[in-house]
Design an enzyme around this catalytic site. Sequence first.
Site, PDB file in Angstrom:
ATOM      1  N   HIS A   1       0.777  -1.237   0.000  1.00 44.34           N
ATOM      2  CA  HIS A   1       0.000   0.000   0.000  1.00 44.34           C
ATOM      3  C   HIS A   1       0.811   1.291   0.000  1.00 44.34           C
ATOM      4  O   HIS A   1       0.372   2.286  -0.562  1.00 44.34           O
ATOM      5  CB  HIS A   1      -0.926   0.044   1.224  1.00 44.34           C
ATOM      6  CG  HIS A   1      -1.952  -1.039   1.253  1.00 44.34           C
ATOM      7  ND1 HIS A   1      -1.697  -2.271   1.811  1.00 44.34           N
ATOM      8  CD2 HIS A   1      -3.232  -1.077   0.796  1.00 44.34           C
ATOM      9  CE1 HIS A   1      -2.773  -3.031   1.702  1.00 44.34           C
ATOM     10  NE2 HIS A   1      -3.710  -2.339   1.089  1.00 44.34           N
TER      11      HIS A   1
ATOM     12  N   GLU B   1       3.500  -2.381   7.201  1.00 46.88           N
ATOM     13  CA  GLU B   1       4.367  -2.216   6.039  1.00 46.88           C
ATOM     14  C   GLU B   1       5.635  -1.438   6.376  1.00 46.88           C
ATOM     15  O   GLU B   1       6.710  -1.731   5.839  1.00 46.88           O
ATOM     16  CB  GLU B   1       3.583  -1.583   4.894  1.00 46.88           C
ATOM     17  CG  GLU B   1       2.463  -2.509   4.415  1.00 46.88           C
ATOM     18  CD  GLU B   1       1.766  -2.053   3.155  1.00 46.88           C
ATOM     19  OE1 GLU B   1       2.151  -1.020   2.575  1.00 46.88           O
ATOM     20  OE2 GLU B   1       0.814  -2.751   2.734  1.00 46.88           O
TER      21      GLU B   1
ATOM     22  N   ARG C   1     -14.449  17.805  26.282  1.00 46.80           N
ATOM     23  CA  ARG C   1     -15.842  17.427  26.048  1.00 46.80           C
ATOM     24  C   ARG C   1     -16.736  17.625  27.262  1.00 46.80           C
ATOM     25  O   ARG C   1     -17.954  17.517  27.152  1.00 46.80           O
ATOM     26  CB  ARG C   1     -15.909  15.992  25.530  1.00 46.80           C
ATOM     27  CG  ARG C   1     -15.299  15.869  24.123  1.00 46.80           C
ATOM     28  CD  ARG C   1     -15.558  14.523  23.529  1.00 46.80           C
ATOM     29  NE  ARG C   1     -16.990  14.213  23.552  1.00 46.80           N
ATOM     30  CZ  ARG C   1     -17.475  12.975  23.498  1.00 46.80           C
ATOM     31  NH1 ARG C   1     -16.647  11.935  23.445  1.00 46.80           N
ATOM     32  NH2 ARG C   1     -18.778  12.761  23.516  1.00 46.80           N
TER      33      ARG C   1
ATOM     34  N   ARG D   1     -21.180  10.040  21.570  1.00 51.88           N
ATOM     35  CA  ARG D   1     -21.667  11.316  21.047  1.00 51.88           C
ATOM     36  C   ARG D   1     -23.115  11.142  20.598  1.00 51.88           C
ATOM     37  O   ARG D   1     -23.435  10.215  19.854  1.00 51.88           O
ATOM     38  CB  ARG D   1     -20.806  11.783  19.873  1.00 51.88           C
ATOM     39  CG  ARG D   1     -19.462  12.363  20.288  1.00 51.88           C
ATOM     40  CD  ARG D   1     -18.728  12.917  19.064  1.00 51.88           C
ATOM     41  NE  ARG D   1     -17.654  13.805  19.452  1.00 51.88           N
ATOM     42  CZ  ARG D   1     -16.391  13.426  19.636  1.00 51.88           C
ATOM     43  NH1 ARG D   1     -16.060  12.153  19.468  1.00 51.88           N
ATOM     44  NH2 ARG D   1     -15.464  14.302  19.989  1.00 51.88           N
TER      45      ARG D   1
END
Length: 253
Positions: A8, A80, A223, A168
């Site tokens: 990839h 990888e 949050r 959420r």
Amino acid sequence: MSKSDVFHLGLTKNDLQGAQLAIVPGDPERVEKIAALMDKPVKLASHREFTSWRAELDGKAVIVCSTGIGGPSTSIAVEELAQLGIRTFLRIGTTGAIQPHINVGDVLVTTASVRLDGASLHFAPMEFPAVADFACTTALVEAAKSIGATTHVGVTASSDTFYPGQERYDTYSGRVVRRFKGSMEEWQAMGVMNYEMESATLLTMCASQGLRAGMVAGVIVNRTQQEIPNAETMKQTESHAVKIVVEAARRLL
């Protein structure tokens, strides 16, 4: 497509020039910013979410490669890069804090992650801890202190999803499945600092395979106070985190 040694990333072992350390942000647009803080930055490849640059610190090659969002793409990048010779991984990200005492702009260094992902199970059973390497953690903490950043060290909750897994409710359905209802309050009670989406996979992969990994994140929102970050605050916080991860890399080479 040009010749590559892996599936990839579009990279060869020769591209790495002996590098054994990689800085792995999630965002491809962050890669060049990180490489620019080092010497001799050069772009290597860009394919899907994976953008990679090579640079030097004190004459030694370092790779910067984006992982994309979440565990599955992170596992591809880490696998990888390891095939190509990387043995130390430093993740840099931004995050939402869930403890009231942590302020926007602070820096969080993760010692271990709550495994709310699925990808890490493909590398080790759930009983295996997603734990950061001690040397990487120490280097990140020392680097943060060296620039005067307010730093918190502790546990991160790492979720496959941005919305339900992080409890959420500002979503299309407004619904959170039973497993995650009340989960943020439980993590808060246990002292968990924050949510993000990649560290459980990264830390489990590395700890279970003899690789080193560390994680630092800049807080762009708390949050307990609000959900949407300020753009200027995001920019400043990212800048601090980038400086920290580069300095930590220098200490680990």
